[in-house]
Design a protein around this motif. Structure first.
Motif, PDB file in Angstrom:
ATOM      1  N   THR A 248      -0.308 -18.885  62.712  1.00 15.34           N
ATOM      2  CA  THR A 248      -1.340 -19.899  62.936  1.00 15.34           C
ATOM      3  C   THR A 248      -1.026 -20.824  64.099  1.00 15.34           C
ATOM      4  N   GLY A 249       0.130 -20.626  64.740  1.00 12.38           N
ATOM      5  CA  GLY A 249       0.447 -21.415  65.926  1.00 12.38           C
ATOM      6  C   GLY A 249       1.476 -22.505  65.730  1.00 12.38           C
ATOM      7  N   LEU A 250       2.281 -22.433  64.683  1.00 12.18           N
ATOM      8  CA  LEU A 250       3.281 -23.478  64.447  1.00 12.18           C
ATOM      9  C   LEU A 250       4.327 -23.508  65.561  1.00 12.18           C
ATOM     10  N   MET A 251       4.779 -22.332  66.004  1.00  6.57           N
ATOM     11  CA  MET A 251       5.740 -22.298  67.110  1.00  6.57           C
ATOM     12  C   MET A 251       5.074 -22.739  68.401  1.00  6.57           C
ATOM     13  N   GLY A 252       3.833 -22.357  68.584  1.00  9.49           N
ATOM     14  CA  GLY A 252       3.098 -22.773  69.774  1.00  9.49           C
ATOM     15  C   GLY A 252       2.966 -24.277  69.871  1.00  9.49           C
TER      16      GLY A 252
ATOM     17  N   ASP B 232      -0.236 -11.536  67.047  1.00 12.24           N
ATOM     18  CA  ASP B 232       0.007 -11.416  65.609  1.00 12.24           C
ATOM     19  C   ASP B 232      -0.777 -10.223  65.082  1.00 12.24           C
ATOM     20  N   LEU B 233      -0.253  -9.587  64.039  1.00 11.27           N
ATOM     21  CA  LEU B 233      -0.943  -8.450  63.423  1.00 11.27           C
ATOM     22  C   LEU B 233      -2.186  -8.869  62.649  1.00 11.27           C
ATOM     23  N   SER B 234      -2.214 -10.122  62.186  1.00 10.84           N
ATOM     24  CA  SER B 234      -3.277 -10.591  61.302  1.00 10.84           C
ATOM     25  C   SER B 234      -4.424 -11.228  62.087  1.00 10.84           C
ATOM     26  N   PRO B 235      -5.631 -10.660  62.045  1.00 11.29           N
ATOM     27  CA  PRO B 235      -6.777 -11.274  62.726  1.00 11.29           C
ATOM     28  C   PRO B 235      -7.069 -12.689  62.219  1.00 11.29           C
ATOM     29  N   ARG B 236      -6.850 -12.925  60.935  1.00 11.11           N
ATOM     30  CA  ARG B 236      -7.126 -14.260  60.392  1.00 11.11           C
ATOM     31  C   ARG B 236      -6.116 -15.280  60.886  1.00 11.11           C
ATOM     32  N   MET B 237      -4.882 -14.874  61.045  1.00 10.64           N
ATOM     33  CA  MET B 237      -3.885 -15.768  61.631  1.00 10.64           C
ATOM     34  C   MET B 237      -4.256 -16.098  63.076  1.00 10.64           C
ATOM     35  N   ILE B 238      -4.649 -15.093  63.826  1.00  9.48           N
ATOM     36  CA  ILE B 238      -5.054 -15.307  65.214  1.00  9.48           C
ATOM     37  C   ILE B 238      -6.244 -16.266  65.285  1.00  9.48           C
ATOM     38  N   ALA B 239      -7.190 -16.129  64.372  1.00 18.18           N
ATOM     39  CA  ALA B 239      -8.348 -17.027  64.351  1.00 18.18           C
ATOM     40  C   ALA B 239      -7.909 -18.475  64.129  1.00 18.18           C
ATOM     41  N   LYS B 240      -6.929 -18.664  63.246  1.00 18.63           N
ATOM     42  CA  LYS B 240      -6.402 -20.021  63.006  1.00 18.63           C
ATOM     43  C   LYS B 240      -5.734 -20.567  64.264  1.00 18.63           C
ATOM     44  N   ALA B 241      -4.966 -19.723  64.955  1.00 18.93           N
ATOM     45  CA  ALA B 241      -4.295 -20.164  66.178  1.00 18.93           C
ATOM     46  C   ALA B 241      -5.304 -20.488  67.273  1.00 18.93           C
ATOM     47  N   GLN B 242      -6.368 -19.702  67.345  1.00 15.77           N
ATOM     48  CA  GLN B 242      -7.403 -19.937  68.354  1.00 15.77           C
ATOM     49  C   GLN B 242      -8.091 -21.282  68.158  1.00 15.77           C
ATOM     50  N   ALA B 243      -8.157 -21.727  66.917  1.00 14.96           N
ATOM     51  CA  ALA B 243      -8.861 -22.975  66.618  1.00 14.96           C
ATOM     52  C   ALA B 243      -8.041 -24.211  66.955  1.00 14.96           C
ATOM     53  N   LYS B 244      -6.752 -24.050  67.176  1.00 13.72           N
ATOM     54  CA  LYS B 244      -5.898 -25.203  67.441  1.00 13.72           C
ATOM     55  C   LYS B 244      -6.005 -25.651  68.898  1.00 13.72           C
TER      56      LYS B 244
END
Length: 311
Positions: free
Chosen positions: A157-161, A175-187
């Motif tokens: 979700t972008g914690l390291m970012g 990331d392998l997970s599309p839902r994780m990528i969606a969370k990172a994109q929202a940050k």
């Protein structure tokens, strides 16, 4: 496409009863229910996986291994993580047990509560530890704590970012997970721009392979290698994409034995000697290796290592 359901509501209810019985400590009852279920539908992958867990609970590791091999026969892409369970009981070499499909599905389901559970409940601190280690290394080396292109492997979700954004001119994550990528994109950054300049739904080795030679200054893997057995492809690809003097920074779970092991938590643990040898073979020089626990599990710190290696 893999489905956790049998396609038959009646058999799915039986599976749920068996799962509840095993959770309550009655492995024998779970096996009795699953014997009936699998007699009617021997292609029910999730039921075979649960059958293996119940047999393991009774100390029947050979029967458990047979059930998990049946899972792999039905689903070679291993969405249930059968290879991890085979490695746990010593029926498969740990470095052959990586299952990207299982990891992707696991984190897709985890995405909504990932940040709160990881940071709050598990006291996850890999990003802060890596940021601190990088700052210390840069200060010791007399170089600015600043990186041109940063690649965040398994970014979630972008914690390291969030931890490294201020020190990165260009930040890309996968990331392998599309839902994780969606969370990172929202940050967003403090200035309102996107946290990441580039994001990709991809496995980390494939993502690295898509990047040009000598194009990155820092490659990060915060608690990502715990889902990979054989790290050689990641090490070699990281060495290829890093510029001279670039850094690979990562955390792992560790153990006191040799090589690679899969723990009861279904995560990989890597021995320090194995890591040093693998990095050396890839042309990476360890400049910092220190014991660090990145999270709490069942009330105890999980043994781990923090590693910085230079190209």
């Amino acid at each position: 496409m893999y489905s956790a359901s049998s396609g038959d509501e009646r058999l799915d209810r039986r599976y749920a009863w068996a799962e509840a019985a095993l959770k309550d400590g009655d492995a024998r009852a779970a096996i009795d229910i699953l014997d009936q279920t699998l007699a009617e539908h021997d292609g029910f992958t999730a039921a075979w996986h649960l059958y293996g867990l119940a047999q393991e609970a009774l100390g029947h590791n050979e029967e458990a291994a047979t059930a998990w091999r049946q899972c792999l026969g039905l689903d070679p892409n291993d969405h249930v993580g059968a290879k991890l369970d085979l490695a746990r009981i010593g029926a498969l070499p740990a470095d052959q047990a990586t299952s990207e499909n299982f990891s992707g599905a696991l984190f897709d389901a985890y995405a909504e509560r990932f940040d709160s559970h990881l940071v709050g409940t598990l006291q996850y601190r890999a990003p802060a530890l890596l940021e601190d280690a990088l700052a210390r290394h840069c200060a010791k080396a007399g170089r600015p704590f600043r990186f041109g292109t940063v690649l965040d492997l398994g970014c979630g979700t972008g914690l390291m970012g969030e931890a490294i954004r201020a020190e990165a001119e260009f930040l890309a994550g996968c990331d392998l997970s599309p839902r994780m990528i969606a969370k990172a994109q929202a940050k967003r950054r403090d200035d309102g721009g996107p946290l990441y300049d580039k994001l990709a739904t991809a496995g980390l080795t494939a993502f690295l392979a898509s990047r040009p030679d000598a194009s990155a200054d820092l490659v990060l893997a915060a608690d990502v290698f715990v889902y990979l057995g054989d790290l050689a492809p990641s090490f070699h690809q990281s060495a290829r994409v890093l510029r001279t003097g670039g850094l690979l920074a990562f955390t792992v779970q560790s153990h006191d034995g040799e090589g690679v092991a899969v723990g009861q938590d279904r995560r990989f643990a890597h021995a320090e000697g194995w890591l040093r040898a693998g990095l050396g073979e890839a042309g990476l020089q360890p400049v910092l290796v220190e014991a660090q626990s990145t999270r709490i599990d069942r009330g105890r710190p999980v043994p781990g290592l923090l590693v910085l290696a230079e190209r």
